[in-house]
Design a protein around this motif. Structure first.
Motif, PDB file in Angstrom:
ATOM      1  N   PRO A  98       0.816  -1.230   0.000  1.00 58.60           N
ATOM      2  CA  PRO A  98       0.000   0.000   0.000  1.00 58.60           C
ATOM      3  C   PRO A  98       0.842   1.270   0.000  1.00 58.60           C
ATOM      4  CG  PRO A  98      -0.936  -1.609   1.499  1.00 58.60           C
ATOM      5  CD  PRO A  98       0.399  -2.159   1.080  1.00 58.60           C
ATOM      6  N   ALA A  99       1.918   1.290   0.778  1.00 58.64           N
ATOM      7  CA  ALA A  99       2.783   2.475   0.823  1.00 58.64           C
ATOM      8  C   ALA A  99       3.547   2.646  -0.479  1.00 58.64           C
ATOM      9  CB  ALA A  99       3.761   2.374   1.998  1.00 58.64           C
ATOM     10  N   ILE A 100       3.994   1.548  -1.063  1.00 59.82           N
ATOM     11  CA  ILE A 100       4.734   1.626  -2.334  1.00 59.82           C
ATOM     12  C   ILE A 100       3.826   2.194  -3.423  1.00 59.82           C
ATOM     13  CG2 ILE A 100       6.015   0.323  -4.074  1.00 59.82           C
ATOM     14  CD1 ILE A 100       6.468  -1.803  -1.801  1.00 59.82           C
ATOM     15  N   ALA A 101       2.575   1.717  -3.457  1.00 60.43           N
ATOM     16  CA  ALA A 101       1.633   2.214  -4.467  1.00 60.43           C
ATOM     17  C   ALA A 101       1.376   3.705  -4.289  1.00 60.43           C
ATOM     18  CB  ALA A 101       0.319   1.431  -4.370  1.00 60.43           C
ATOM     19  N   ALA A 102       1.248   4.153  -3.039  1.00 61.56           N
ATOM     20  CA  ALA A 102       1.019   5.580  -2.787  1.00 61.56           C
ATOM     21  C   ALA A 102       2.224   6.411  -3.205  1.00 61.56           C
ATOM     22  CB  ALA A 102       0.702   5.804  -1.312  1.00 61.56           C
ATOM     23  N   ALA A 103       3.427   5.919  -2.895  1.00 60.22           N
ATOM     24  CA  ALA A 103       4.640   6.641  -3.296  1.00 60.22           C
ATOM     25  C   ALA A 103       4.771   6.695  -4.810  1.00 60.22           C
ATOM     26  CB  ALA A 103       5.862   5.982  -2.671  1.00 60.22           C
ATOM     27  N   GLN A 104       4.420   5.591  -5.472  1.00 63.10           N
ATOM     28  CA  GLN A 104       4.496   5.547  -6.933  1.00 63.10           C
ATOM     29  C   GLN A 104       3.587   6.592  -7.575  1.00 63.10           C
ATOM     30  OE1 GLN A 104       2.668   2.153  -8.870  1.00 63.10           O
ATOM     31  NE2 GLN A 104       4.337   2.024 -10.364  1.00 63.10           N
ATOM     32  N   LYS A 105       2.395   6.763  -7.004  1.00 66.19           N
ATOM     33  CA  LYS A 105       1.464   7.760  -7.544  1.00 66.19           C
ATOM     34  C   LYS A 105       1.934   9.182  -7.252  1.00 66.19           C
ATOM     35  CE  LYS A 105      -2.671   4.848  -7.422  1.00 66.19           C
ATOM     36  NZ  LYS A 105      -4.018   4.646  -6.822  1.00 66.19           N
ATOM     37  N   ALA A 106       2.671   9.336  -6.160  1.00 62.03           N
ATOM     38  CA  ALA A 106       3.098  10.679  -5.749  1.00 62.03           C
ATOM     39  C   ALA A 106       4.285  11.191  -6.550  1.00 62.03           C
ATOM     40  CB  ALA A 106       3.436  10.685  -4.259  1.00 62.03           C
ATOM     41  N   THR A 107       5.132  10.285  -7.064  1.00 65.27           N
ATOM     42  CA  THR A 107       6.322  10.731  -7.804  1.00 65.27           C
ATOM     43  C   THR A 107       6.785   9.676  -8.797  1.00 65.27           C
ATOM     44  OG1 THR A 107       8.625  11.461  -7.615  1.00 65.27           O
ATOM     45  CG2 THR A 107       7.870   9.869  -5.984  1.00 65.27           C
ATOM     46  N   SER A 108       7.201  10.143  -9.944  1.00 63.71           N
ATOM     47  CA  SER A 108       7.802   9.253 -10.943  1.00 63.71           C
ATOM     48  C   SER A 108       9.282   9.555 -11.124  1.00 63.71           C
ATOM     49  CB  SER A 108       7.081   9.402 -12.290  1.00 63.71           C
ATOM     50  OG  SER A 108       7.177  10.748 -12.764  1.00 63.71           O
ATOM     51  N   THR A 109       9.815  10.459 -10.310  1.00 60.54           N
ATOM     52  CA  THR A 109      11.217  10.862 -10.460  1.00 60.54           C
ATOM     53  C   THR A 109      12.070  10.551  -9.228  1.00 60.54           C
ATOM     54  OG1 THR A 109      10.627  13.099  -9.731  1.00 60.54           O
ATOM     55  CG2 THR A 109      10.665  12.691 -12.107  1.00 60.54           C
ATOM     56  N   ILE A 110      11.529  10.711  -8.032  1.00 61.98           N
ATOM     57  CA  ILE A 110      12.302  10.412  -6.823  1.00 61.98           C
ATOM     58  C   ILE A 110      12.464   8.896  -6.703  1.00 61.98           C
ATOM     59  CG2 ILE A 110      12.340  10.547  -4.296  1.00 61.98           C
ATOM     60  CD1 ILE A 110      10.669  13.120  -4.546  1.00 61.98           C
ATOM     61  N   PRO A 111      13.665   8.388  -6.470  1.00 62.27           N
ATOM     62  CA  PRO A 111      13.846   6.945  -6.317  1.00 62.27           C
ATOM     63  C   PRO A 111      13.048   6.395  -5.132  1.00 62.27           C
ATOM     64  CG  PRO A 111      15.953   8.026  -6.680  1.00 62.27           C
ATOM     65  CD  PRO A 111      14.950   9.111  -6.451  1.00 62.27           C
ATOM     66  N   ILE A 112      12.441   5.221  -5.333  1.00 68.60           N
ATOM     67  CA  ILE A 112      11.650   4.548  -4.298  1.00 68.60           C
ATOM     68  C   ILE A 112      12.230   3.165  -4.055  1.00 68.60           C
ATOM     69  CG2 ILE A 112       9.373   3.618  -3.699  1.00 68.60           C
ATOM     70  CD1 ILE A 112       8.192   5.795  -5.602  1.00 68.60           C
ATOM     71  N   VAL A 113      12.432   2.825  -2.789  1.00 67.62           N
ATOM     72  CA  VAL A 113      12.936   1.504  -2.416  1.00 67.62           C
ATOM     73  C   VAL A 113      11.805   0.731  -1.743  1.00 67.62           C
ATOM     74  CG1 VAL A 113      14.558   0.217  -0.962  1.00 67.62           C
ATOM     75  CG2 VAL A 113      15.315   2.285  -2.163  1.00 67.62           C
ATOM     76  N   MET A 114      11.422  -0.405  -2.317  1.00 70.45           N
ATOM     77  CA  MET A 114      10.390  -1.271  -1.748  1.00 70.45           C
ATOM     78  C   MET A 114      10.979  -2.046  -0.570  1.00 70.45           C
ATOM     79  SD  MET A 114       8.893  -2.932  -5.292  1.00 70.45           S
ATOM     80  CE  MET A 114      10.447  -3.794  -5.646  1.00 70.45           C
ATOM     81  N   SER A 115      10.244  -2.048   0.553  1.00 68.60           N
ATOM     82  CA  SER A 115      10.772  -2.743   1.731  1.00 68.60           C
ATOM     83  C   SER A 115       9.647  -3.343   2.576  1.00 68.60           C
ATOM     84  CB  SER A 115      11.617  -1.780   2.573  1.00 68.60           C
ATOM     85  OG  SER A 115      12.130  -2.431   3.707  1.00 68.60           O
ATOM     86  N   PRO A 116       9.027  -4.441   2.113  1.00 60.95           N
ATOM     87  CA  PRO A 116       9.152  -5.102   0.823  1.00 60.95           C
ATOM     88  C   PRO A 116       7.844  -4.993   0.043  1.00 60.95           C
ATOM     89  CG  PRO A 116       8.480  -6.695   2.439  1.00 60.95           C
ATOM     90  CD  PRO A 116       8.439  -5.339   3.126  1.00 60.95           C
ATOM     91  N   ALA A 117       7.800  -5.642  -1.138  1.00 60.18           N
ATOM     92  CA  ALA A 117       6.580  -5.779  -1.927  1.00 60.18           C
ATOM     93  C   ALA A 117       6.265  -7.265  -2.082  1.00 60.18           C
ATOM     94  CB  ALA A 117       6.755  -5.139  -3.300  1.00 60.18           C
ATOM     95  N   THR A 118       4.985  -7.599  -2.127  1.00 58.23           N
ATOM     96  CA  THR A 118       4.594  -9.002  -2.295  1.00 58.23           C
ATOM     97  C   THR A 118       4.682  -9.430  -3.748  1.00 58.23           C
ATOM     98  OG1 THR A 118       3.159  -8.961  -0.350  1.00 58.23           O
ATOM     99  CG2 THR A 118       2.701 -10.649  -1.989  1.00 58.23           C
ATOM    100  N   ASP A 119       4.182  -8.602  -4.662  1.00 63.82           N
ATOM    101  CA  ASP A 119       4.183  -8.942  -6.088  1.00 63.82           C
ATOM    102  C   ASP A 119       4.546  -7.689  -6.878  1.00 63.82           C
ATOM    103  OD1 ASP A 119       3.790  -9.928  -8.623  1.00 63.82           O
ATOM    104  OD2 ASP A 119       1.600 -10.093  -8.456  1.00 63.82           O
ATOM    105  N   PRO A 120       5.830  -7.327  -6.909  1.00 68.56           N
ATOM    106  CA  PRO A 120       6.210  -6.045  -7.535  1.00 68.56           C
ATOM    107  C   PRO A 120       5.919  -5.959  -9.027  1.00 68.56           C
ATOM    108  CG  PRO A 120       8.159  -7.314  -6.901  1.00 68.56           C
ATOM    109  CD  PRO A 120       6.979  -8.008  -6.300  1.00 68.56           C
ATOM    110  N   ILE A 121       5.967  -7.085  -9.725  1.00 71.98           N
ATOM    111  CA  ILE A 121       5.655  -7.051 -11.163  1.00 71.98           C
ATOM    112  C   ILE A 121       4.151  -6.940 -11.368  1.00 71.98           C
ATOM    113  CG2 ILE A 121       5.757  -8.316 -13.343  1.00 71.98           C
ATOM    114  CD1 ILE A 121       8.373  -9.565 -12.397  1.00 71.98           C
ATOM    115  N   GLY A 122       3.388  -7.803 -10.695  1.00 72.50           N
ATOM    116  CA  GLY A 122       1.935  -7.764 -10.816  1.00 72.50           C
ATOM    117  C   GLY A 122       1.333  -6.460 -10.330  1.00 72.50           C
TER     118      GLY A 122
END
Length: 321
Positions: A98-122
């Protein structure tokens, strides 16, 4: 002969350098890391801090960490992600899908580190594990691979169980994980039914519903820990097992099977370090845990008046007495 430099020229060039570097030399640069947590994980943030410290980053000297926590209320995450982006961090560490998805929507330029993701490709976070391809990289937790194994453990510990309650939240990874658990339970001759507690405040009611529905055991799918959950399960007299091991090691849960979650945050620190040193997230492969742990808490078993079979204790990587 050295060329003559006037005092005015020297001051002008010095001022230009200070303006360009913010008054700091490269060696004294203060990096900014945003930490966005789907839950509230002092273990996670403290582990990240310790790992970064071991890599030479010290808060107050060359590092600032801005923490935003949703406390299990995932609807707060978009605003929290926007707050972090407004601080212009060098990198954002996001805990759970949920946090990774929110960060992804908030920025496409700042690097984001997943810690962790269950299904990062899906989930659309990365193109592939080897070549993430965007501004996101980090750690995958492999909880999908441990879901069916946990059903085998449930069968060993509770051989007469006829119905399993699968506790979910509004985590977008839970529907496919729940479907896996239902399928695995059916193959073992046991029924399994998902029950959703969207927010932490819903847990008491949902455990009462599982009790009324005659569930014999509860299987909690991976989420940032809700610390009150094990005690709610105890009050409901419902044996409860977890994918996330910190429920057992830190909050007196009964049994867990999965990767050591503290490893995720140590791995995240190495990603942050590489990014701050110039690597691009698109080029840093996604990593996965290499080991899984079965943890059994005999104190919790005693409180629930459950006897853990000797064979399960022999299988366990950690037994808490």
């Amino acid at each position: 002969m050295r060329p003559f430099v006037t005092r005015r020229a020297w001051l002008t060039s010095g001022l230009a350098f200070l303006l360009a570097t913010g008054g700091k030399s490269e060696g004294s640069r203060r990096w900014r890391v945003g930490y966005l947590d789907s839950g509230r994980s002092p273990v996670g943030s403290n582990t990240l801090r310790g790992a970064l410290r071991a890599l030479g980053y010290e808060e107050g000297r060359n590092l600032v960490i801005d923490v935003r926590e949703a406390n299990g209320k995932y609807g707060l995450l978009p605003a929290l992600a926007d707050e972090l982006v407004a601080l212009n961090p060098d990198v954002i560490v996001a805990n759970a899908t949920p946090a990774i998805a929110a960060a992804q929507k908030a920025t496409s330029t700042i690097p984001i580190v997943m810690s962790p993701a269950t299904d990062p490709i899906g989930s659309g976070f990365v193109v592939s594990f080897a070549h993430p391809g965007r501004n996101i990289t980090g750690v995958a937790n492999m909880f999908g691979d441990t879901t069916t194994k946990m059903l085998d453990i449930i069968r060993l510990v509770f051989p007469t169980a006829k119905k399993i309650g699968i506790l979910t939240s509004n985590n977008p990874t839970h529907p496919p994980l729940a479907a896996l658990a239902v399928s695995a339970a059916e193959k073992l001759g046991t029924s399994a039914t998902p029950f959703a507690a969207r927010d932490p405040e819903d847990l008491e009611l949902v455990f009462a519903q599982m009790k009324t529905s005659h569930c014999d055991v509860v299987y909690v799918l991976a989420d940032p820990p809700r610390p009150s959950l094990p005690q709610i399960a105890l009050r409901a007299s419902l044996p409860t097992v977890f994918q996330v091991n910190s429920y057992v090691t830190n909050y007196e849960g009964l049994i867990s099977y999965g990767p050591d979650t503290t490893v995720f945050f140590k791995m995240a620190a190495t990603y942050v370090d590489r990014i701050l040193k110039g690597s691009k997230p698109a080029d840093i492969p996604v990593e996965q845990p290499s080991a899984f742990q079965l943890v059994v808490n005999l104190r919790a078993a005693k409180a629930l008046q459950i006897t853990i079979p000797e064979g399960v204790l022999l299988m366990a990587d950690q037994v808490i007495e």
